[in-house]
Write an enzyme that holds these catalytic residues in place. Structure first.
Site: not given
Length: 802
Positions: A428, A710, A758
């Site tokens: 609920h 990186n 990426c």
């Protein structure tokens, strides 16, 4: 006699055109019973006491003047006054005599229903169904009452009258005022349906849409032991299952996620005179097993799809459904007992995406639970543990409770956020918070003991499935993106995804698929155990075994636990972006990171510099990790062959030599994961100078490169990424890095192989974006929050260069 002048109608006499006569729930039951049972959907029979019968009763007992008088001058914001007036009307209805002519027809119908099931006095569920309820633009969880295990003519008549009285619950009165319904225009019909013996079995709810994101290609099922009211009311944290509809429709057993719930209590039949049902504890062994097996999950999902399909055909527009189901514990049969249109996520347009993010995370996490919504809010805690305390609640406070009750609707709509100890995504509290557009955290287990009245807190549900309550008022940002007029670009703009939980919501951001999906988040957050600890479980010490047993509850086979959880995480990401390609990178933990997993210290060596140590491809063929890598291969295979998600591609990280790459491909082939088979692509990370200098040899065995800037910057410039001391020396814009990137792009283009990028560099450095576009990169994959601005930047750059 016309239908609208009858006191009682059977399910097979009504359909969805009869909402004004029998209300939304009962009209839907009639529709399903009449049409969908012929398509294999099992629905228990029943009859309906009509809205005409309700109006006849109210008029004949002269209750209308009393109701009008009682409502005069009502202020729904005055909780005590609302409670007083609502109770007065309900009491007046319950104390009045049901007209004889109605009672006779109800008694006759109940007798016929019992006879149809070969029972003298059958057990029934008596459910309320208002004539303005469960319409696409008017729904609120639990406004009216339901009564279970109602047996015998006398009890049936009492329950019908109490159900009619529930048209005047506090929450129903308040809701009608908010939505502009005239109280006297709304009537209530009552469905009397044969009970499914789920007290000896199980029950729950099913949505044909993801309830958090609005992603429409999944079926979400919540399941718990016993009668379904426990799930609906949020008194238990249920199991949750997710099934992908497109590949389910192709015949694949596409159960892409299974999460075990605590299921501490259940509701069963009672022989007590005081109540026909009671709550009992669930035995420990039953808490730690899944309620439904895969075949049952798939059966319910197929029914959900069939129900949705019918409603779409009827409405001529998308119609995600909110469905209640039950499993008979005696016959082991599944049944659908209710269905209605879903009214929150299905109405959202997704033209604008707003991302919430904490500026700084607080030091003190007070409690965590299941996140509902994707927002952040702060306010003072107000603990409510009794309906008599509702009047104490003030606007803007954080509502904290064990569970929320429908009677609490007037205060829920003025809360900044909701936190409950119990409940799942379909409780609920969860349903109401979604409709109100406020964040909620359910199923915390300890909110009442960890939070104090008046305490200033921040509720964060922006980070996926886990929501956190932080001490104090924290700062956060809100970024809104209009995605209605995003330009098309020659360069494919893809997304980097780590968390499966965020995949559905991020899929609404314009994209061309996933350029990098990382396994690390799934392993660290969902699996949490080192793969070698699972492979060597029998040889571990007892303390470690006990810890692993708790985490792997529901799985007897520790190997299956790893494979299934990894497959589910990957599968959820692949499903979110289907049919676009999703490039999933095999695990790239370093030794120090693998050591943090449970049991990891037993299997990981100590390295002085893990960043350039035992990682990536070098692990996969090593005898000390080879068997663990095979588990990753099996997870990929499951995603492709069981889930039917053929849009997955593999990415091999930190592969130092082509010889290493071939060894990895050989192991994959041994596990039935062969490059090229049925269109399966395998790429390699281009992040080591050797990848560029020996590009032809790598491209002889792989389908292309995904550049990781990186590591490429680290290794070409001799920098340790983990060292802050030398971090200032350079970044991806360094000429050395750019030269290597340019060489890699050129070589892939010459060979007709995939070349993607990426990394964060395009987002951080506009010059680098221009460099990639000018070098004709095929795809750039970015973090979700960078996608929109980068599409605009890339579009501008492409125009300049054309």
């Amino acid at each position: 006699m016309e239908k609208d002048k009858k006191f009682v109608l059977w399910f097979d006499q009504v359909n969805n055109d009869d909402v004004a006569i029998v209300g939304g729930k009962n009209a839907s039951l009639g529709e399903m019973y009449t049409i969908l049972t012929n398509r294999g959907v099992r629905v228990p029979n029943g009859f309906i006491v009509t809205a005409y019968a309700y109006r006849y009763f109210i008029e004949k007992e002269n209750l209308l003047p009393f109701i009008e008088k009682t409502l005069k001058g009502l202020d729904t914001h005055n909780i005590k006054d609302l409670q007083k007036r609502g109770k007065a009307i309900r009491d007046a209805i319950v104390k009045s005599d049901m007209p004889e002519e109605i009672r006779v027809e109800i008694a006759e119908a109940y007798k016929n229903l019992s006879n149809a099931y070969g029972i003298k006095e059958t057990d029934t569920a008596v459910r309320s169904s208002a004539t303005a309820e469960d319409l696409p633009d008017a729904s609120f969880a639990g406004q009216h009452e339901t009564f279970l295990n109602v047996v015998g003519e006398k009890k049936i008549l009492e329950a019908v009258k109490m159900a009619m009285a529930s048209l005047w619950t506090d929450r129903a009165i308040s809701y009608r005022v908010d939505r502009g319904f005239d109280h006297l225009d709304v009537a209530l019909s009552v469905g009397v349906q044969k009970m499914v013996r789920s007290d000896k079995g199980a029950s729950g709810v099913m949505f044909t849409i993801d309830t958090e994101s609005g992603f429409k290609d999944v079926v979400q099922i919540d399941a718990s032991w016993g009668l379904g009211e426990m799930v609906v009311q949020g008194k238990v944290t249920p199991d949750e299952y997710l099934v992908f509809k497109p590949t389910l429709n192709q015949g694949f057993p596409a159960v892409i996620r299974k999460t075990i719930g605590s299921k501490e209590n259940k509701m069963i039949y009672s022989t007590s005179k005081e109540s026909p049902v009671k709550e009992v504890d669930v035995p420990e062994k039953d808490r730690n097993i899944f309620v439904l097996n895969n075949e049952e999950i798939l059966t319910l999902s197929r029914w959900g799809v069939e129900i949705e399909k019918h409603y779409v055909e009827r409405a001529g527009k998308p119609m995600p459904m909110d469905i209640e189901w039950a499993k008979d514990g005696i016959t082991n049969e599944l049944f659908i007992v209710q269905a209605r249109p879903e009214t929150v996520q299905s109405e959202k347009k997704h033209n604008t995406i707003t991302e919430y993010s904490l500026v700084t995370k607080g030091d003190s996490v007070l409690t965590t639970g299941i996140a509902v919504g994707n927002k952040i809010a702060s306010g003072k805690v107000r603990i409510i543990n009794d309906v008599k305390k509702l009047h104490e609640f003030e606007k803007g406070e954080i509502l904290v409770a064990e569970i929320t009750d429908p009677d609490w609707e007037p205060i829920m709509k003025i809360a900044s956020a909701i936190v409950t100890e119990k409940g799942g995504r379909t409780s609920h509290a969860a349903i109401v918070s979604r409709e109100l557009g406020i964040p909620a955290i359910v199923g915390t287990g300890d909110a009442l003991s960890k939070l104090k009245n008046g305490q200033l807190v921040t509720v964060d549900t922006s980070s996926g499935t886990v929501g956190s309550v932080f001490e104090g008022k924290l700062e956060w940002t809100e970024k809104a993106y209009d995605i209605t007029n995003i330009p098309e670009t020659r360069t494919k703009v893809c997304m980097n995804i780590g968390s499966p939980e965020s995949a559905f919501i991020h899929s609404f951001i314009p994209n061309k698929g996933v350029g990098l999906a990382r396994e690390e988040f799934i392993i660290a957050s969902h699996i949490r155990v080192h793969p070698n600890a699972l492979l060597n479980f029998e040889n571990l010490n007892k303390t470690l075994q006990n810890k692993i047993e708790k985490i792997t509850a529901g799985y007897d086979d520790k190997i299956s636990y790893y494979v299934d959880k990894l497959a589910e995480g990957i599968g959820q990401i692949c499903a979110a972006f289907y049919p676009n390609d999703v490039i999933v990178r095999f695990s790239d933990f370093k030794t120090n990171e693998y050591s943090t997993l449970l049991g990891g210290e037993e299997f990981e060596p100590q390295e002085e510099n893990p960043m350039i140590g035992w990682r990536g491809a070098s692990r996969y063929y090593d005898p000390k990790f080879k068997e663990a890598f095979k588990l990753e291969c099996r997870a990929f295979k499951k995603v492709r062959e069981q889930f039917g998600l053929k849009n997955i591609a593999a990415l091999v990280p930190f592969c130092r030599t082509p010889e290493e790459g071939q060894k990895v491909l050989d192991i994959m082939k041994e596990e039935g994961l062969e490059k090229g088979m049925d269109g399966f692509k395998v790429y390699v990370m281009c992040e080591i100078p050797s990848n560029v200098l020996r590009a032809d040899e790598f491209l002889d065995i792989f389908d292309g490169f995904s550049i990781g800037s990186n590591d490429l910057a680290q290794l070409s410039l001799g920098l340790d990424r983990d060292s802050g001391v030398v971090a200032h020396i350079s970044n991806e814009n360094d000429p050395t890095v750019k030269t290597l990137v340019s060489m890699a792009i050129k070589k892939c283009r010459e060979r007709g192989k995939y070349i993607g990028f990426c990394g964060q560099a395009p987002s951080d450095y506009p010059d680098f974006t221009r460099f990639l576009v000018s070098n004709n990169i095929e795809a750039i994959s970015l973090n979700p929050d960078s996608i929109i601005p980068m599409i605009l930047a890339i579009s501008e750059e492409e125009k300049k260069q054309s």
